[in-house]
Motif scaffolding. Structure first.
Motif, PDB file in Angstrom:
ATOM      1  N   THR A   1      90.754  13.565  58.832  1.00  0.00           N
ATOM      2  CA  THR A   1      90.151  12.568  57.931  1.00  0.00           C
ATOM      3  C   THR A   1      91.112  12.217  56.801  1.00  0.00           C
TER       4      THR A   1
ATOM      5  N   SER B   1      93.013   8.515  56.149  1.00  0.00           N
ATOM      6  CA  SER B   1      92.889   7.822  54.854  1.00  0.00           C
ATOM      7  C   SER B   1      94.235   7.341  54.334  1.00  0.00           C
TER       8      SER B   1
ATOM      9  N   GLN C   1      87.443   2.731  56.740  1.00  0.00           N
ATOM     10  CA  GLN C   1      87.475   4.131  57.150  1.00  0.00           C
ATOM     11  C   GLN C   1      86.253   4.586  57.916  1.00  0.00           C
ATOM     12  N   ALA C   2      85.079   4.053  57.603  1.00  0.00           N
ATOM     13  CA  ALA C   2      83.860   4.537  58.274  1.00  0.00           C
ATOM     14  C   ALA C   2      83.966   4.365  59.782  1.00  0.00           C
TER      15      ALA C   2
ATOM     16  N   ILE D   1      86.611   6.950  61.179  1.00  0.00           N
ATOM     17  CA  ILE D   1      86.097   8.315  61.177  1.00  0.00           C
ATOM     18  C   ILE D   1      84.944   8.436  62.163  1.00  0.00           C
TER      19      ILE D   1
ATOM     20  N   SER E   1      78.154   2.751  62.412  1.00  0.00           N
ATOM     21  CA  SER E   1      79.399   2.832  61.641  1.00  0.00           C
ATOM     22  C   SER E   1      80.045   1.465  61.479  1.00  0.00           C
TER      23      SER E   1
ATOM     24  N   ASP F   1      80.600  -0.324  57.764  1.00  0.00           N
ATOM     25  CA  ASP F   1      81.839  -0.914  57.258  1.00  0.00           C
ATOM     26  C   ASP F   1      81.676  -2.401  56.973  1.00  0.00           C
TER      27      ASP F   1
ATOM     28  N   ARG G   1      76.654   2.691  52.626  1.00  0.00           N
ATOM     29  CA  ARG G   1      76.486   3.980  53.282  1.00  0.00           C
ATOM     30  C   ARG G   1      75.020   4.439  53.249  1.00  0.00           C
TER      31      ARG G   1
ATOM     32  N   THR H   1      82.831   9.888  55.413  1.00  0.00           N
ATOM     33  CA  THR H   1      83.444   8.639  54.947  1.00  0.00           C
ATOM     34  C   THR H   1      83.121   8.395  53.486  1.00  0.00           C
TER      35      THR H   1
END
Length: 492
Positions: A154, A158, A166-167, A170, A331, A335, A340, A389
């Motif tokens: 992770t 990044s 990133q979500a 990951i 996910s 994004d 979130r 994330t």
């Protein structure tokens, strides 16, 4: 050009090229950037998925082996199987923070393959253990070598992707963990049928072949994994220029702290002092209690519905495929909308409903109970993955982020110690009442924690948006960097 903005002085940009510096920020042609991200996905994502896929295969195959004869062969009476599952997490949680902090110095291209190769050797060795003590030794070693993989991956991702990207990336790791359940069921079905070939039991073939597969992946990683985008052999120089610009722009947006290369003890201290990190870690503990219990004991849960061992191995496959599909969709949406909590809270509650069904539905209603496993699986990987994330998005500064990830994973993965014990006892009907009840309560608690985090971060964003110019200058002059910078905004 200004090297502090992420572009080297000797990088030449001709008319019509992708970059242009205006007022300290570098404009990047969106078409060129989109093309670059596609290339990153093409090269990085398959490797990341493979690492996590084999990690979860090797971690959770003990559940498949248990119903394929290992319990009898190794005389795992009483709670010995649960102890073996639990002890994996003792060494697993011990090395996560040190591994994430050591990643930069020891180099991703060496440290990550080292982890994979070492645990592969352990799994191959597990195929030849002859007693309970040998099984315990392999589980302790497996936890030691797998411990650094997730925080390192992770953190590694990044450095290539921006927070809003990133979500989804990951999510590929957690999709891999879900798919490992599906592949694990299929492999277990096929490999345990080799029972007796060359004198090896079917469960021993399961460990042996999966260990060899992991070893091949680890050896490939030595040659394929770059330390960073500057050393990525598959990026052209003009693409590296865009990567430098993306890093520079992100540094401007997140308090000019992302380009720090030297170890910073203050950032490590800030991570330990940040209540948001502890809240996120507590939520991860709650969600992982469900995740670890579900992934390890799903074969035993389904077998308890009255299915044979062979049918049970196959029936786990659709559950994991469903969980993978849901997580991919969620996910991507997370994004896309840059949110979130709005996804995590409902997903946690759906999973809680699944546990409630497994507790309340009569054991003679096999189809409904099997359906309940799908409901349970719906949110498990979503909340665990998006919370990872979220903590990356909420911590700026390389070493603060590294510490936060390591701390979250250390506390979160300690749930494996509890998860290994709560599915120890069945009631008279063959139902895991204690396991399902604890999972229901922890997942509900996680939902409350996610909502609390949302309220907390929204309040901090509003406070910074309402700052006067004088207050903002005072914060900057005080040296507040990273996510403490007044220009930093938290993802909600």
């Amino acid at each position: 050009m200004d090297t502090e903005k992420g572009i080297s002085k000797d990088a030449t940009i001709s008319e019509g090229e992708a970059l242009k510096v205006t007022e300290g920020e570098t404009y990047i042609d969106p078409v060129a950037e989109k093309r670059l991200i596609r290339k990153l996905d093409l090269m990085l994502s398959p490797m990341m998925v493979l690492f996590f896929l084999v990690a979860y295969l090797d971690r959770s195959n003990i559940g498949n082996a248990a119903i394929a004869g290992m319990t009898k062969d190794l005389n795992l009476t009483g709670n010995r199987l649960n102890v073996a599952v639990t002890l994996f997490y003792v060494t697993y949680i011990a090395f996560e923070v040190p591994a994430s902090l050591a990643l930069k110095k020891l180099r991703p291209s060496r440290l990550i393959p080292f982890f994979v190769i070492c645990w592969s050797a352990v799994i191959i060795g597990a195929a030849f253990v002859n007693n309970y003590a040998g099984l315990i030794a392999t589980r302790l070693l497996l936890g030691c070598f797998e411990s650094g993989l997730f925080p390192c991956l992770t953190l590694y991702l990044s450095t290539f992707y921006q927070p809003l990207e990133q979500a989804r990336r990951i999510s590929y790791l957690f999709v891999a963990s879900a798919l490992s359940g599906a592949f694990g069921g299929l492999l277990a079905y096929g490999l345990t049928n080799l029972h007796g070939v060359r004198g090896l039991a079917g469960w021993r073939w399961l460990f042996l072949i999966e260990g060899v597969i992991s070893m091949i992946v680890g050896l490939m990683a030595i040659f394929l994994l770059p330390d960073n985008f500057e050393k990525a052999w598959w990026l052209r120089e003009d693409e590296k220029v865009i990567m430098r610009a993306r890093t520079g722009n992100a540094s401007l947006y997140q308090g000019a702290s992302l380009s720090i290369e030297t170890f910073d003890k203050e950032e490590v201290k800030y991570a330990f002092q940040d209540p948001k990190v502890w809240l996120s870690s507590f939520c991860q503990f709650c969600a992982n209690t469900c995740s670890f219990g579900f992934s390890t004991f799903l074969p035993s849960i389904i077998k308890g519905f009255g299915y044979s061992s062979v049918h049970t191995q196959l029936l786990t496959v659709p559950v994991y495929i469903w969980a993978s599909i849901v997580y991919i969709v969620v996910s991507f949406a997370s994004d896309h909308f840059n949110r979130r909590a709005v996804f995590m809270v409902p997903m946690a509650l759906v999973t809680a409903i699944g546990y409630a069904l497994q507790l309340g539905v009569s054991m003679d209603k096999t189809a409904v109970l099997y359906f309940a496993t799908f409901v349970t699986a719906t949110g498990i990987y979503c909340v665990v993955g998006l919370n990872v994330t979220w903590i990356i998005n909420s911590n700026a500064g390389y070493f603060k982020r590294a510490t936060a990830i390591g701390l979250q994973q250390t506390i979160g993965n300690s749930a494996g110690i509890m998860a290994g014990q709560i599915y120890r006892l069945k009631n008279s009907e063959g139902r895991y009442v204690i396991g399902h009840a604890i999972s229901l309560s922890t997942m509900t608690t996680a939902a409350v924690g996610y909502f609390t985090m949302f309220i907390l971060l929204r309040g901090l964003n509003r406070k910074r948006e309402n700052m006067s110019i004088e207050e903002r200058i005072k914060e900057i002059d005080a040296g507040k960097m990273g996510d403490r910078h007044p220009d930093f905004r938290y993802t909600l």
